[in-house]
Scaffold this motif. Structure first.
Motif, PDB file in Angstrom:
ATOM      1  N   SER A 114      10.302  54.358 107.202  1.00 35.61           N
ATOM      2  CA  SER A 114       9.152  54.100 108.061  1.00 35.61           C
ATOM      3  C   SER A 114       8.943  52.616 108.321  1.00 35.61           C
ATOM      4  CB  SER A 114       7.877  54.687 107.433  1.00 35.61           C
ATOM      5  OG  SER A 114       7.578  54.033 106.215  1.00 35.61           O
ATOM      6  N   ILE A 115       9.639  51.759 107.576  1.00 43.48           N
ATOM      7  CA  ILE A 115       9.511  50.313 107.740  1.00 43.48           C
ATOM      8  C   ILE A 115      10.837  49.744 108.227  1.00 43.48           C
ATOM      9  CG2 ILE A 115      10.067  49.889 105.312  1.00 43.48           C
ATOM     10  CD1 ILE A 115       8.335  47.445 105.390  1.00 43.48           C
ATOM     11  N   LYS A 116      10.744  48.810 109.182  1.00 43.26           N
ATOM     12  CA  LYS A 116      11.937  48.167 109.707  1.00 43.26           C
ATOM     13  C   LYS A 116      11.682  46.669 109.818  1.00 43.26           C
ATOM     14  CE  LYS A 116      14.807  51.624 110.684  1.00 43.26           C
ATOM     15  NZ  LYS A 116      16.195  51.708 110.160  1.00 43.26           N
ATOM     16  N   ILE A 117      12.575  45.871 109.230  1.00 41.74           N
ATOM     17  CA  ILE A 117      12.494  44.422 109.341  1.00 41.74           C
ATOM     18  C   ILE A 117      13.610  43.944 110.255  1.00 41.74           C
ATOM     19  CG2 ILE A 117      12.656  42.225 108.110  1.00 41.74           C
ATOM     20  CD1 ILE A 117      11.480  43.556 105.673  1.00 41.74           C
ATOM     21  N   PHE A 118      13.214  43.193 111.281  1.00 42.96           N
ATOM     22  CA  PHE A 118      14.179  42.607 112.205  1.00 42.96           C
ATOM     23  C   PHE A 118      14.023  41.087 112.168  1.00 42.96           C
ATOM     24  CE2 PHE A 118      13.581  46.878 113.760  1.00 42.96           C
ATOM     25  CZ  PHE A 118      14.835  47.264 114.219  1.00 42.96           C
ATOM     26  N   ALA A 119      15.058  40.397 112.621  1.00 41.47           N
ATOM     27  CA  ALA A 119      15.021  38.937 112.631  1.00 41.47           C
ATOM     28  C   ALA A 119      15.278  38.413 114.033  1.00 41.47           C
ATOM     29  CB  ALA A 119      16.071  38.365 111.674  1.00 41.47           C
ATOM     30  N   GLY A 120      14.500  37.386 114.405  1.00 41.35           N
ATOM     31  CA  GLY A 120      14.796  36.656 115.625  1.00 41.35           C
ATOM     32  C   GLY A 120      15.974  35.728 115.398  1.00 41.35           C
ATOM     33  N   LEU A 149      18.514  44.972 106.729  1.00 48.83           N
ATOM     34  CA  LEU A 149      17.953  44.277 107.888  1.00 48.83           C
ATOM     35  C   LEU A 149      18.282  45.063 109.154  1.00 48.83           C
ATOM     36  CD1 LEU A 149      16.565  41.683 109.002  1.00 48.83           C
ATOM     37  CD2 LEU A 149      18.846  40.684 109.186  1.00 48.83           C
ATOM     38  N   GLY A 150      17.299  45.215 110.027  1.00 47.12           N
ATOM     39  CA  GLY A 150      17.510  45.951 111.266  1.00 47.12           C
ATOM     40  C   GLY A 150      18.523  45.263 112.173  1.00 47.12           C
ATOM     41  N   ARG A 151      19.285  46.051 112.898  1.00 48.73           N
ATOM     42  CA  ARG A 151      20.279  45.509 113.823  1.00 48.73           C
ATOM     43  C   ARG A 151      19.582  44.990 115.077  1.00 48.73           C
ATOM     44  NH1 ARG A 151      22.460  50.371 112.397  1.00 48.73           N
ATOM     45  NH2 ARG A 151      22.141  51.218 114.512  1.00 48.73           N
ATOM     46  N   ALA A 152      19.946  43.790 115.489  1.00 49.00           N
ATOM     47  CA  ALA A 152      19.290  43.178 116.639  1.00 49.00           C
ATOM     48  C   ALA A 152      20.253  42.230 117.340  1.00 49.00           C
ATOM     49  CB  ALA A 152      18.039  42.418 116.194  1.00 49.00           C
ATOM     50  N   ALA A 178      16.794  45.543 120.261  1.00 49.10           N
ATOM     51  CA  ALA A 178      16.898  46.180 118.952  1.00 49.10           C
ATOM     52  C   ALA A 178      18.075  47.143 118.977  1.00 49.10           C
ATOM     53  CB  ALA A 178      15.609  46.919 118.614  1.00 49.10           C
ATOM     54  N   GLY A 179      18.904  47.096 117.926  1.00 53.16           N
ATOM     55  CA  GLY A 179      20.116  47.910 117.899  1.00 53.16           C
ATOM     56  C   GLY A 179      19.944  49.253 117.231  1.00 53.16           C
ATOM     57  N   GLU A 180      18.710  49.653 116.966  1.00 53.06           N
ATOM     58  CA  GLU A 180      18.457  50.959 116.355  1.00 53.06           C
ATOM     59  C   GLU A 180      17.058  51.418 116.721  1.00 53.06           C
ATOM     60  OE1 GLU A 180      17.520  50.311 111.872  1.00 53.06           O
ATOM     61  OE2 GLU A 180      18.979  48.757 112.457  1.00 53.06           O
ATOM     62  N   THR A 181      16.787  52.681 116.526  1.00 53.60           N
ATOM     63  CA  THR A 181      15.501  53.236 116.929  1.00 53.60           C
ATOM     64  C   THR A 181      14.347  52.676 116.095  1.00 53.60           C
ATOM     65  OG1 THR A 181      14.224  55.267 117.290  1.00 53.60           O
ATOM     66  CG2 THR A 181      15.719  55.233 115.391  1.00 53.60           C
ATOM     67  N   ASP A 211       7.961  55.288 116.126  1.00 52.38           N
ATOM     68  CA  ASP A 211       7.043  55.662 115.040  1.00 52.38           C
ATOM     69  C   ASP A 211       7.298  54.884 113.746  1.00 52.38           C
ATOM     70  OD1 ASP A 211       5.775  57.539 116.680  1.00 52.38           O
ATOM     71  OD2 ASP A 211       7.226  59.097 116.143  1.00 52.38           O
ATOM     72  N   LYS A 212       7.941  53.721 113.843  1.00 50.64           N
ATOM     73  CA  LYS A 212       8.192  52.894 112.663  1.00 50.64           C
ATOM     74  C   LYS A 212       7.188  51.740 112.594  1.00 50.64           C
ATOM     75  CE  LYS A 212      12.077  55.208 112.111  1.00 50.64           C
ATOM     76  NZ  LYS A 212      12.202  56.273 111.095  1.00 50.64           N
ATOM     77  N   ASP A 213       7.000  51.214 111.392  1.00 44.84           N
ATOM     78  CA  ASP A 213       6.259  49.968 111.200  1.00 44.84           C
ATOM     79  C   ASP A 213       7.272  48.838 111.247  1.00 44.84           C
ATOM     80  OD1 ASP A 213       3.705  51.150 110.807  1.00 44.84           O
ATOM     81  OD2 ASP A 213       4.274  51.678 108.760  1.00 44.84           O
ATOM     82  N   VAL A 214       7.202  48.026 112.296  1.00 47.81           N
ATOM     83  CA  VAL A 214       8.210  47.009 112.555  1.00 47.81           C
ATOM     84  C   VAL A 214       7.684  45.627 112.190  1.00 47.81           C
ATOM     85  CG1 VAL A 214       9.565  45.865 114.353  1.00 47.81           C
ATOM     86  CG2 VAL A 214       9.317  48.357 114.371  1.00 47.81           C
ATOM     87  N   TYR A 215       8.541  44.836 111.527  1.00 49.73           N
ATOM     88  CA  TYR A 215       8.206  43.467 111.151  1.00 49.73           C
ATOM     89  C   TYR A 215       9.276  42.543 111.741  1.00 49.73           C
ATOM     90  CZ  TYR A 215       5.112  45.759 107.828  1.00 49.73           C
ATOM     91  OH  TYR A 215       4.137  46.544 107.264  1.00 49.73           O
ATOM     92  N   LEU A 216       8.852  41.623 112.576  1.00 51.75           N
ATOM     93  CA  LEU A 216       9.773  40.695 113.234  1.00 51.75           C
ATOM     94  C   LEU A 216       9.631  39.323 112.603  1.00 51.75           C
ATOM     95  CD1 LEU A 216       9.990  38.364 115.717  1.00 51.75           C
ATOM     96  CD2 LEU A 216      11.868  39.942 115.290  1.00 51.75           C
ATOM     97  N   VAL A 217      10.712  38.812 112.016  1.00 50.48           N
ATOM     98  CA  VAL A 217      10.694  37.524 111.323  1.00 50.48           C
ATOM     99  C   VAL A 217      11.223  36.442 112.250  1.00 50.48           C
ATOM    100  CG1 VAL A 217      11.498  36.227 109.320  1.00 50.48           C
ATOM    101  CG2 VAL A 217      11.074  38.691 109.122  1.00 50.48           C
ATOM    102  N   GLN A 218      10.363  35.490 112.590  1.00 53.79           N
ATOM    103  CA  GLN A 218      10.773  34.396 113.467  1.00 53.79           C
ATOM    104  C   GLN A 218       9.779  33.239 113.320  1.00 53.79           C
ATOM    105  OE1 GLN A 218      13.360  33.664 115.274  1.00 53.79           O
ATOM    106  NE2 GLN A 218      12.889  33.105 117.371  1.00 53.79           N
TER     107      GLN A 218
END
Length: 333
Positions: A12-18, A36-39, A53-56, A59-66
């Motif tokens: 339910s949680i996804k962390i992505f990076a800028g 780490l989420g694909r991006a 974003a390289g994956e769905t 309905d996820k809680d997304v966190y974008l680190v930048q």
């Protein structure tokens, strides 16, 4: 005492990076034990930025680190595009993780015909889709009021103080470069059991040159620890070191949250009498790599703990004063 256990492997949680947050995000994910989420981030020859974003994330809680740091304009615009992309992909919530918020310095209209840049950035990030913002050591804490959505404002001080204790510095005096950081300097001093001295500096314009005019407090024969939120050119820092040496200080160290130092700033530090500059990894600064005087302490585990608190809907207050041992052990790079 019961130990909090948070399960983050349920998807339910996804962390992505800028583009400039990948190293920091990877450290967060390592601490949390998740992937780490694909991006993808592309920059076209005309300067346009493309994010995907390289994956769905439905309905996820997304966190974008930048962070908004070394390349503030590009990084800020990229955050806007990421917020929009996640919202259009039906993310349940989107949180902007900004370890450093550069435009926090533009917090007021102190002369005619100028923009309050921090407010413009805050409103834009929210309009693009952010449901929450997590940042650290804002230059002006009142900037939280520019956001209508929740802002979690973390402090590097607990992590930095834990590291300073490992240096076993006795007869310590904490030095603030100006009155503006004096309140925070008193908090450092209280945590470390030290006295306080305050510099008096003046800045004639919007450049990065300031001059230390006076020093209030006794530093004779003491080990000095200069504390501040950031430095770019290191001009004020080196000037304050000069004044401290003139007033009889012995060893001089510095503790800065955000190391925004330019190549020239690093050179100034290397040539100065300062022993060590302790800072965090809030920005990915390539100029720090070959310095013999700079020591980085990671705050990625602190942000990871904050995500755990957000995800489990628990209070974040304990992180403001004392970091868990696991956080500090993971912070030393």
């Amino acid at each position: 005492m019961l130990q909090r256990v948070v399960v983050l492997s349920n998807g339910s949680i996804k962390i992505f990076a800028g583009s400039t947050g990948k190293v920091f995000a990877e450290r967060m994910c390592k601490y949390l034990g998740i992937e780490l989420g694909r991006a993808d981030v592309m920059r076209f020859s005309d300067g346009n930025i493309f994010v995907r974003a390289g994956e769905t994330v439905r309905d996820k809680d997304v966190y974008l680190v930048q962070p908004i740091g070394m390349h503030p304009n590009d990084e800020f615009v990229e955050i806007l595009f990421w917020m929009d992309a996640f919202k259009r992909a039906s993310a349940d919530s989107v949180t902007a993780i900004m370890p450093y918020f550069s435009y926090a310095k533009g917090d007021k209209k102190d002369e005619p015909r100028v923009s309050i840049r921090a407010r413009v950035c805050a409103e834009s990030i929210e309009l693009a889709g952010a449901d929450r913002v997590v940042t650290m050591d804002l230059h002006s804490p009142q900037i939280q009021g520019f956001f209508k959505k929740p802002v979690d404002h973390l402090f590097a001080m607990p992590v930095l103080c834990e590291y300073i204790r490992t240096l076993s510095l006795d007869n310590l005096v904490v030095v603030s470069p100006d009155a503006g950081f004096a309140k925070q300097a008193h908090k450092f001093a209280a945590e470390l059991g030290a006295s306080v001295a305050i510099g008096d500096k003046t800045r004639s314009g919007h450049d990065e040159r300031a001059k230390v005019l006076e020093l209030i407090g006794d530093v004779q024969g003491k080990n000095a620890l200069i504390v501040d939120d950031f430095s770019i050119s290191a001009g004020t820092l080196v000037d304050l070191v000069r004044v401290l040496k003139e007033r009889g200080a012995q060893r001089i160290d510095a503790c800065l949250t955000h190391l925004m130092l330019t190549e020239e700033g690093v050179r100034r530090l290397e040539e100065s009498p300062i022993e060590r500059v302790i800072g965090t990894d809030s920005v990915d600064n390539p100029y720090l790599a070959h310095s013999t005087k700079i020591k980085l302490v990671s705050v990625a585990p602190l942000f990871a703990e904050a995500i755990q608190c957000i995800h489990s809907r628990e209070s974040m207050s304990p992180l403001f004063t004392k970091v868990p041992d696991k956080v500090f052990q993971s912070s030393v790079l």
